[in-house]
Enzyme design. Structure first.
Site, PDB file in Angstrom:
ATOM      1  N   GLU A 132       0.799  -1.241   0.000  1.00  0.00           N
ATOM      2  CA  GLU A 132       0.000   0.000   0.000  1.00  0.00           C
ATOM      3  C   GLU A 132       0.831   1.289   0.000  1.00  0.00           C
ATOM      4  O   GLU A 132       0.630   2.155   0.842  1.00  0.00           O
ATOM      5  CB  GLU A 132      -0.963  -0.025   1.182  1.00  0.00           C
ATOM      6  CG  GLU A 132      -1.872  -1.255   1.163  1.00  0.00           C
ATOM      7  CD  GLU A 132      -2.829  -1.330   2.356  1.00  0.00           C
ATOM      8  OE1 GLU A 132      -2.729  -0.499   3.267  1.00  0.00           O
ATOM      9  OE2 GLU A 132      -3.676  -2.244   2.350  1.00  0.00           O
ATOM     10  N   GLU A 139      -5.916 -11.022  -1.452  1.00  0.00           N
ATOM     11  CA  GLU A 139      -6.741 -10.868  -0.239  1.00  0.00           C
ATOM     12  C   GLU A 139      -8.219 -10.855  -0.612  1.00  0.00           C
ATOM     13  O   GLU A 139      -8.980  -9.983  -0.191  1.00  0.00           O
ATOM     14  CB  GLU A 139      -6.375  -9.560   0.489  1.00  0.00           C
ATOM     15  CG  GLU A 139      -4.903  -9.441   0.822  1.00  0.00           C
ATOM     16  CD  GLU A 139      -4.545  -8.191   1.627  1.00  0.00           C
ATOM     17  OE1 GLU A 139      -5.459  -7.504   2.145  1.00  0.00           O
ATOM     18  OE2 GLU A 139      -3.343  -7.894   1.734  1.00  0.00           O
TER      19      GLU A 139
HETATM   20  C1  XIL Z   1      -6.311  -6.841   8.239  1.00  0.00           C
HETATM   21  C2  XIL Z   1      -6.545  -8.066   9.116  1.00  0.00           C
HETATM   22  O1  XIL Z   1      -7.389  -8.949   8.412  1.00  0.00           O
HETATM   23  C3  XIL Z   1      -7.167  -7.661  10.436  1.00  0.00           C
HETATM   24  O2  XIL Z   1      -7.230  -8.783  11.314  1.00  0.00           O
HETATM   25  C4  XIL Z   1      -6.352  -6.539  11.076  1.00  0.00           C
HETATM   26  O3  XIL Z   1      -7.020  -6.095  12.248  1.00  0.00           O
HETATM   27  C5  XIL Z   1      -6.161  -5.392  10.128  1.00  0.00           C
HETATM   28  O4  XIL Z   1      -5.576  -5.856   8.930  1.00  0.00           O
HETATM   29  N1  XIL Z   1      -5.036  -4.993   3.654  1.00  0.00           N
HETATM   30  C6  XIL Z   1      -3.994  -5.775   4.095  1.00  0.00           C
HETATM   31  C7  XIL Z   1      -4.209  -6.684   5.238  1.00  0.00           C
HETATM   32  O5  XIL Z   1      -2.914  -5.783   3.469  1.00  0.00           O
HETATM   33  O6  XIL Z   1      -3.049  -6.857   6.003  1.00  0.00           O
HETATM   34  C8  XIL Z   1      -5.351  -6.217   6.124  1.00  0.00           C
HETATM   35  O7  XIL Z   1      -5.579  -7.235   7.096  1.00  0.00           O
HETATM   36  C9  XIL Z   1      -6.580  -5.937   5.306  1.00  0.00           C
HETATM   37  C10 XIL Z   1      -6.308  -4.859   4.290  1.00  0.00           C
END
Ligand code: XIL
Length: 374
Positions: free
Chosen positions: A160, A265
């Site tokens: 990001e 994701e």
């Molecule tokens: C999220 C997790 O799923 C949660 O448990 C945590 O509280 C916050 O982060 N983008 C990403 C991930 O790259 O690492 C994030 O994961 C979601 C958004």
């Protein structure tokens, strides 16, 4: 004779115990089809593991993970806040258990993530001197990536780094070191993890403006002669609004740069939201029950929409299978999803393809169908 009888008795005992461990015993039976097997030869199918899953405390979920997935990502265990909470003090406990899980199960193991502005310990956010921040990056990347050099197959090196308009996000890394921090991060990762794939990972980088920024970033790395192997499109999308054309265009443009593409994701939001994307620092203040409409179950029309959208996505992924290395869901079942807590706390969400009892949803079957009737 005696021996033979024992043998038969043993066989009967096994048969009885197998039949008792089925649905009669109140346990959930596993689906007949397995995502990882159905898409073997196309791309890996992954999931994110939380701490309970890393510890395999829930047997039924553990069985489902092993039956359905051949890749894992640590949902939180490798983020700097967890693994490097104070300067030079590392806590490898959860991360060690995560990679051990992957090794035991023979799964492709993804490290998430080395450099990210979120879930970053406060001591790093407070750094203002370029030398100190460079030292932190060096120490962090070298220590973490080298420790797992034989067990992590792919690293999300930087997560990001971009704003929605494609400009650089003003993170502490950018503010203190300028845009070349990304070159340094990839160079350090390439040295520390020579065998792992190195990825840039972000959300909404299928959208044209942010995609243009990602392409500039990739070209910058390539021009500097540092290794980057792939792009991770996070894939936090919304039902009824999947940007299929943008996704397709992005797969083509990123792969034209010589990179592999992963969907890292994947989940599909079904609840009301006033913005898209996955910036974890952005939240909606909510005491309006209309924002949590499906506490007692998902209406069939929404279930069908979710299934149709997953089907369309996988059809597209299959069309471009030669460019796609992996499709990873962000969580195992709906009950585990981070979208129950973000961007509104305490909602009942349904973004994945297994329900809270680990049963396959309509979306699961639609995904499998894309292989049966491409
Ligand atoms: C999220 C997790 O799923 C949660 O448990 C945590 O509280 C916050 O982060 N983008 C990403 C991930 O790259 O690492 C994030 O994961 C979601 C958004």
């Amino acid at each position: 004779m005696q021996k033979e009888r024992k043998c038969w008795l043993g066989l009967v005992a096994i048969l009885v115990s197998v039949s008792l461990s089925g649905p009669l015993n109140g346990q959930q039976s596993l689906p007949n089809d397995s995502l990882k097997n159905v898409f073997r030869g196309d791309f890996l199918i992954g999931t994110a593991l939380n701490t309970r899953q890393i510890n395999a405390t829930d047997g039924s979920t553990d069985e489902l993970i092993k039956q359905q997935f051949n890749a894992i990502t640590a949902e939180n265990a490798m983020k700097a806040q967890v693994i490097h909470p104070r300067w030079g003090q590392f806590d490898f406990d959860a991360a060690d258990r995560f990679v051990a899980y992957g090794n035991r199960a023979g799964m492709y193991t993804v490290g998430h993530t080395l450099i990210w502005h979120s879930q970053l310990p406060a001591f790093v956010q407070a750094i203002t001197q370029a030398d100190s921040l460079r030292q932190f990056m060096e120490l962090h990347i070298r220590t973490v990536a080298q420790r797992y050099t034989s067990s992590i197959d792919s690293w999300d090196v930087v997560n990001e780094a971009l704003n929605e308009d494609g400009s650089w996000r003003e993170s502490v890394f950018y503010n203190v070191l300028g845009e070349d921090y990304i070159i340094e991060a990839f160079r350090m990762a390439a040295e520390a993890a020579p065998k792992a794939k190195l990825y840039y990972n972000d959300f909404n980088i299928e959208r044209p403006r942010k995609r243009a920024g990602a392409i500039r970033l990739i070209k910058k790395l390539q021009a500097a002669g540092v290794r980057i192997d792939g792009v991770g499109i996070q894939g936090h999308w919304h039902i009824g609004k999947i940007p299929l054309d943008d996704i397709e265009q992005s797969i083509l443009e990123y792969s034209a740069l010589g990179l592999e593409v992963a969907i890292t994701e994947l989940d599909l939001e079904v609840l009301p939201r006033n913005f898209q994307g996955a910036d974890i620092n952005r939240r909606m203040v909510a005491n309006d029950p209309a924002l949590n409409p499906y506490v007692n179950g998902l209406p069939d029309s929404v279930q069908q929409q979710l299934a149709a959208d997953y089907g369309r996505l996988f059809r597209l992924f299959l069309k471009h299978r030669e460019h796609i290395s992996r499709v990873t869901f962000w969580g195992v079942n709906d009950g585990h999803s981070w979208l129950n807590h973000w961007p509104v706390r305490g909602r009942t969400n349904y973004p994945l393809v297994f329900d809270r009892d680990n049963r396959p949803k309509e979306a699961f079957f639609k995904i499998i169908d894309t292989k049966k009737a491409p």
